[in-house]
Write a protein that holds these residues in place. Sequence first.
Motif, mmCIF file in Angstrom:
data_model
loop_
_atom_site.group_PDB
_atom_site.id
_atom_site.type_symbol
_atom_site.label_atom_id
_atom_site.label_comp_id
_atom_site.label_asym_id
_atom_site.label_seq_id
_atom_site.Cartn_x
_atom_site.Cartn_y
_atom_site.Cartn_z
ATOM 1 N N SER A 274 0.880 -1.174 -0.058
ATOM 2 C CA SER A 274 0.022 0.003 -0.028
ATOM 3 C C SER A 274 0.729 1.236 -0.010
ATOM 4 O O SER A 274 1.601 1.412 0.819
ATOM 5 N N TYR A 275 0.720 2.252 -0.952
ATOM 6 C CA TYR A 275 1.325 3.498 -0.937
ATOM 7 C C TYR A 275 1.162 4.160 0.387
ATOM 8 O O TYR A 275 2.379 4.556 0.896
ATOM 9 N N ASN A 276 0.189 4.251 0.955
ATOM 10 C CA ASN A 276 -0.204 5.049 2.015
ATOM 11 C C ASN A 276 0.436 4.503 3.263
ATOM 12 O O ASN A 276 1.057 5.269 3.918
ATOM 13 N N GLN A 277 0.446 3.038 3.332
ATOM 14 C CA GLN A 277 1.260 2.691 4.428
ATOM 15 C C GLN A 277 2.526 2.545 4.421
ATOM 16 O O GLN A 277 3.263 2.676 5.395
ATOM 17 N N PHE A 278 3.198 2.564 3.203
ATOM 18 C CA PHE A 278 4.463 2.503 2.947
ATOM 19 C C PHE A 278 5.152 3.816 3.306
ATOM 20 O O PHE A 278 6.218 4.045 3.973
ATOM 21 N N VAL A 279 4.408 5.079 2.936
ATOM 22 C CA VAL A 279 4.626 6.452 3.168
ATOM 23 C C VAL A 279 4.752 6.697 4.890
ATOM 24 O O VAL A 279 5.708 7.195 5.219
ATOM 25 N N ALA A 280 3.732 6.173 5.390
ATOM 26 C CA ALA A 280 3.604 6.044 7.030
ATOM 27 C C ALA A 280 4.912 5.650 7.575
ATOM 28 O O ALA A 280 5.128 6.071 8.723
ATOM 29 N N GLU A 281 5.437 4.537 7.019
ATOM 30 C CA GLU A 281 6.662 3.887 7.558
ATOM 31 C C GLU A 281 7.804 4.117 7.227
ATOM 32 O O GLU A 281 9.060 3.407 7.841
ATOM 33 N N HIS A 282 7.946 4.863 6.234
ATOM 34 C CA HIS A 282 9.394 4.991 5.657
ATOM 35 C C HIS A 282 9.779 6.452 5.298
ATOM 36 O O HIS A 282 8.794 7.170 5.213
ATOM 37 N N GLU A 283 10.926 6.687 5.101
ATOM 38 C CA GLU A 283 11.265 8.195 4.617
ATOM 39 C C GLU A 283 11.525 8.289 3.296
ATOM 40 O O GLU A 283 11.870 7.313 2.510
#
Length: 407
Positions: A274-283
């Motif tokens: 998930s793009y949204n989840q990846f953004v929330a967990e990574h820099e």
Amino acid sequence: MFKAKKRLNYILKTGVELYDAYLYSKTAQHLTSGQVKTIRKELREIADRQNYKVINFTKFIRPLILPTANRTTYESFSDLSEFNNKKKVVVFMPNHKSHLDEFIIGFKIFTEISSVPITAAGENLFKSKFSAYVLKSYGAFKIRRDKFSSDEHYSRLLYSYLGASIIAGNNIMTFQEGTRPRDGKIGLFRKGIIGSIENLFQVIKANPQQEIDDIYFVPIAINWSENPDEKKMTADREAKAEETDLLTRFLNLKKTHRSKDIRGVYLGFGEPVSYNQFVAEHEPDDTDSYAIGICNEVRSRVVAMMPVFTEHLLYSAVRFLSKFNDSVKVEDVKQLIDITKKNMRNDTNKIKIIETEGYSIESQLELMAQRDIIKFEEDNSGFNVLKPKLIEYYANHVTSLIEERKT
């Protein structure tokens, strides 16, 4: 679902509007009527021509076109029905082995969710009218790799086409290795159009008239017991895309690989990123993009799913033994395969081993002899390797996968 002609006109119209909006943001000027016609024509050259009459027809003749599709080992770690969600942009990201990958994967997606994604395909595949018709009917759009990052006008055209296709509700499939790796390994997944899709998502999400709220990047692992493209993969040439006539390609398949020679295909769908989840967990990276990180994550999931066929273990054993002696003994091959299987099954990073129907070491060696890969000695107790590059190609899949799964 749009009818074919109406859908194409909608995508061309929306694509022109997106291009015009970009131009206005840079120059405060809109496209002239003449420029609109030119942009529309150039978008049409890129665009797919999804034709569900052709797709539905080939469902019935599939056994004649792709006989190995009936011998596919299928696994899914995600619910494909979720990909019908209009609020999600779905990007299928397979590794790449053969020009026939798109059809094997496309048939499965069509069976599961009754739609076919638009698929990025290199310009070299559209050289004949037949190839262009078949590929575009299955949703392929033409991409110029030589211009993608160096030609701003072309990049904007492709960006506008992708944006229009997403707004029209299309899913996307893209082979991010860029080409079929010639060493048998899984290549790097490059940023490519994933960065464009990321940018488009930000623009579309900001539009209150659009409901899209996330992107799902779906890992897909595909592998063949015997690659239909093995001759091209192991030929003495640089690793670049060659011109391909699809009709000749299908006919050549019959000459180099009889249906029974290719005993199996593996197709696995992994858990989407998930793009949204990846953004929330990574820099993000230095350009404030998450595309490279997403490509790396998707590739790692492809590697985690990827199996080996027993045929590949045989090639790996032959490569190892041929390093020490020109004459490879059949009994030594058998013993080394048994040891390799035990080690792989006992390893904590277990790699699935697929044993295809009808496979035996003896039958595989006989097939290799018929295809002039090896030559048996008079008493058939041993053989010499005639095509070391082809042996290397399949062996690399095993050894590289073992190494990657350890890291």
